[in-house]
Design a protein around this motif. Sequence first.
Motif, PDB file in Angstrom:
ATOM      1  N   ALA A 127      -1.749  -4.435  10.382  1.00 22.19           N
ATOM      2  CA  ALA A 127      -0.989  -3.211  10.095  1.00 22.19           C
ATOM      3  C   ALA A 127       0.134  -2.998  11.100  1.00 22.19           C
ATOM      4  O   ALA A 127       1.132  -2.329  10.793  1.00 22.19           O
ATOM      5  CB  ALA A 127      -1.926  -2.010  10.087  1.00 22.19           C
ATOM      6  N   MET A 175       0.852  -1.191   0.000  1.00 24.20           N
ATOM      7  CA  MET A 175       0.000   0.000   0.000  1.00 24.20           C
ATOM      8  C   MET A 175       0.882   1.232   0.000  1.00 24.20           C
ATOM      9  O   MET A 175       1.777   1.366   0.829  1.00 24.20           O
ATOM     10  CB  MET A 175      -0.901   0.011   1.244  1.00 24.20           C
ATOM     11  CG  MET A 175      -1.829   1.203   1.312  1.00 24.20           C
ATOM     12  SD  MET A 175      -2.811   1.192   2.839  1.00 24.20           S
ATOM     13  CE  MET A 175      -1.518   1.449   4.044  1.00 24.20           C
ATOM     14  N   ASP A 179      -5.412  -3.563   6.235  1.00 20.23           N
ATOM     15  CA  ASP A 179      -4.029  -3.881   5.856  1.00 20.23           C
ATOM     16  C   ASP A 179      -3.554  -5.142   6.575  1.00 20.23           C
ATOM     17  O   ASP A 179      -2.991  -5.082   7.682  1.00 20.23           O
ATOM     18  CB  ASP A 179      -3.122  -2.690   6.192  1.00 20.23           C
ATOM     19  CG  ASP A 179      -1.747  -2.843   5.558  1.00 20.23           C
ATOM     20  OD1 ASP A 179      -1.510  -3.861   4.891  1.00 20.23           O
ATOM     21  OD2 ASP A 179      -0.911  -1.945   5.751  1.00 20.23           O
ATOM     22  N   GLU A 239      -7.758   2.141   5.791  1.00 19.39           N
ATOM     23  CA  GLU A 239      -6.620   1.447   5.187  1.00 19.39           C
ATOM     24  C   GLU A 239      -5.858   0.618   6.212  1.00 19.39           C
ATOM     25  O   GLU A 239      -5.426  -0.503   5.931  1.00 19.39           O
ATOM     26  CB  GLU A 239      -5.685   2.477   4.536  1.00 19.39           C
ATOM     27  CG  GLU A 239      -6.248   3.111   3.285  1.00 19.39           C
ATOM     28  CD  GLU A 239      -5.360   4.224   2.761  1.00 19.39           C
ATOM     29  OE1 GLU A 239      -5.333   4.437   1.525  1.00 19.39           O
ATOM     30  OE2 GLU A 239      -4.684   4.886   3.580  1.00 19.39           O
TER      31      GLU A 239
END
Length: 332
Positions: free
Chosen positions: A72, A1, A16, A12
Amino acid sequence: MALTAAGPTTAEIAADWSWRPLVLVPLVAAAVLYLWGVLRVRREHPARPWPLGRSAAFLGGLAVLAVALLSAIGRYDTVLFWVHMVQHLMLIMVAPALLIHGRPLILAMHATHNPWHGRIKRVLRSRVVTVVTCPLVAIPLYAAVVVVTHLTSFNNLVVRQPAVAAAEEATYLLVGYLYLLSGFGEEPIRWRLSRPAKILVLVLSMPIDTFTGITLLMTTTNPWPAYAARSWGPDPVTDVHYGGAMMWIAGDTIMIALMLAALVPWVAGRTRSSARLRLVENARRAAMDRYAAYAPASRPGGGDVDEDEARLDAYNAWLAAMAERDRRHGAR
């Protein structure tokens, strides 16, 4: 990303996830093997099934590992130092504590028969396992890993070399497991510490985390230039300060929670033991009162008998009468 100038959005970050086979496959295999052991114990010992709380703890530990390594957090631990510290605490404290509470080694012994049962026991009692789980080894090892990976230039290698980052993650998990096994676990290893000694083992780690956290909070320069390669988020020095605060405050908070988790069962056990002793004493006194008819009004040679002495004499007289009856029955 791709990263934007403003940094990743919340959506996001939530989406992720990276599916690293070297992480995902062992996690799935560990869950399957553990659940197989639970079902095996339930089938062979239906009256004493494996506790649900232990199963939940072990699977929760695997879930913590998945979040720390595949979400993430695992992506940005080499971008932001404070995220690295979140991952560090999850790997070296939270996940090991949950996995150890799940008692996987005891489950393996309960779920297997010889020769595997004997092999597992021999490994757990082997010289190597005995040495690495010794508190005098585990505590310095824990201290060395925390200090070397946070107070040296080692993090520059972690950021630049994925293989070094993976090795650091595995080291955190292994060292945390070995350290907490002696201070938090009940697995069948050679070291059987008393509850106060276990709590002391946990207490000894707090200065390590506190010292490291305060040292990072006091730094005025960026100790790891590799973390500076971004155009968003806090500046490098502030990022280090965030990480130091997390190590100090969150790390000590987690350790206090683990100490309480070790202390509460010990206090509860002592309370139950005291209650049992009171029950036995009450039963003994009731028995003395029941057979008070055997008590003499006075002792040979004169002198009154007080209430406690009367009960004791009554009980002893009853025991003597029972012994005499048994002797007569045996003579027949």
